[in-house]
Design a protein around this motif. Structure first.
Motif, PDB file in Angstrom:
ATOM      1  N   GLY A   1       0.886  -1.155  -0.046  1.00  0.00           N
ATOM      2  CA  GLY A   1       0.196  -0.006   0.020  1.00  0.00           C
ATOM      3  C   GLY A   1       0.753   1.310  -0.069  1.00  0.00           C
TER       4      GLY A   1
ATOM      5  N   TYR B   1      -4.717   6.792   0.950  1.00  0.00           N
ATOM      6  CA  TYR B   1      -4.164   5.515   1.139  1.00  0.00           C
ATOM      7  C   TYR B   1      -4.674   4.767   0.067  1.00  0.00           C
TER       8      TYR B   1
ATOM      9  N   ASP C   1      -4.382   0.592  -1.134  1.00  0.00           N
ATOM     10  CA  ASP C   1      -3.869  -0.744  -0.956  1.00  0.00           C
ATOM     11  C   ASP C   1      -3.503  -1.290  -2.263  1.00  0.00           C
TER      12      ASP C   1
END
Length: 174
Positions: A53, A69, A71
């Motif tokens: 990630g 963020y 992944d």
């Protein structure tokens, strides 16, 4: 004033806590896939985790920029409104990826496993926060900010897998 990224690099104890249990490494900034924001805003990978990630700054500016963020499985979420907020999240709730309901009760249950493995976790966390000059917020507040940011502000921050023009799936939903 020193940047927080510089502070993390210079504060070994804080960097160790962020690496584990925070799963945050400033030396893992390459996402490995060609991605962009649907808005066309700038996207800058600056850290990653052990599972592939990546943490991205969104837009122009410094460490106050929103942080997305993504992944390695095609999911993404806006997780913080600036680096101080992200580091508080990683310090207070390093198990945030495993939270489904984002409640303090669920977080306490997840924390129990971490505390079994690392009995001095809270002491290490507090020392890391002090070293970085961060005031920690209550767990419930951190979780609420994560959920609200991802669901409300994050609905307008869409990561696209460039080769196929496909959006990443939301990691955090209402």
């Amino acid at each position: 004033m020193q940047s927080l990224i510089t502070a993390v690099r210079e504060q070994e104890e804080a960097a160790r806590f962020l690496a584990w249990p925070g799963d945050f490494d400033l030396d893992r900034s390459d996402h490995g896939e060609d991605v962009h924001l649907a808005s066309g805003d700038a996207l800058e990978g600056f850290a990653g985790d052990g599972a592939g990630g990546t943490f991205f700054f969104c837009g122009e500016g410094g460490e106050e920029r929103p942080i997305l963020y993504a992944d390695s499985e095609g999911g993404a979420a806006l997780v913080a409104m600036g680096l101080p907020e992200l580091l508080r999240l990683l310090l207070v709730v390093p198990w945030w990826r495993d939270c489904q309901t984002f409640t303090a009760e669920e977080s306490r249950e997840l924390a129990a496993g971490y505390l079994d493995d690392t009995p001095d976790l809270v002491t290490r966390r507090d020392r890391a926060a002090t070293a970085l000059g961060l005031e920690l917020l209550p767990e419930a507040d951190v979780l609420t900010r994560l959920r609200d940011g991802a669901v409300k502000a994050g609905k307008n921050v869409v990561l696209i897998f460039t080769p196929e023009g496909e959006p990443y799936a939301p990691l955090i939903t209402g």
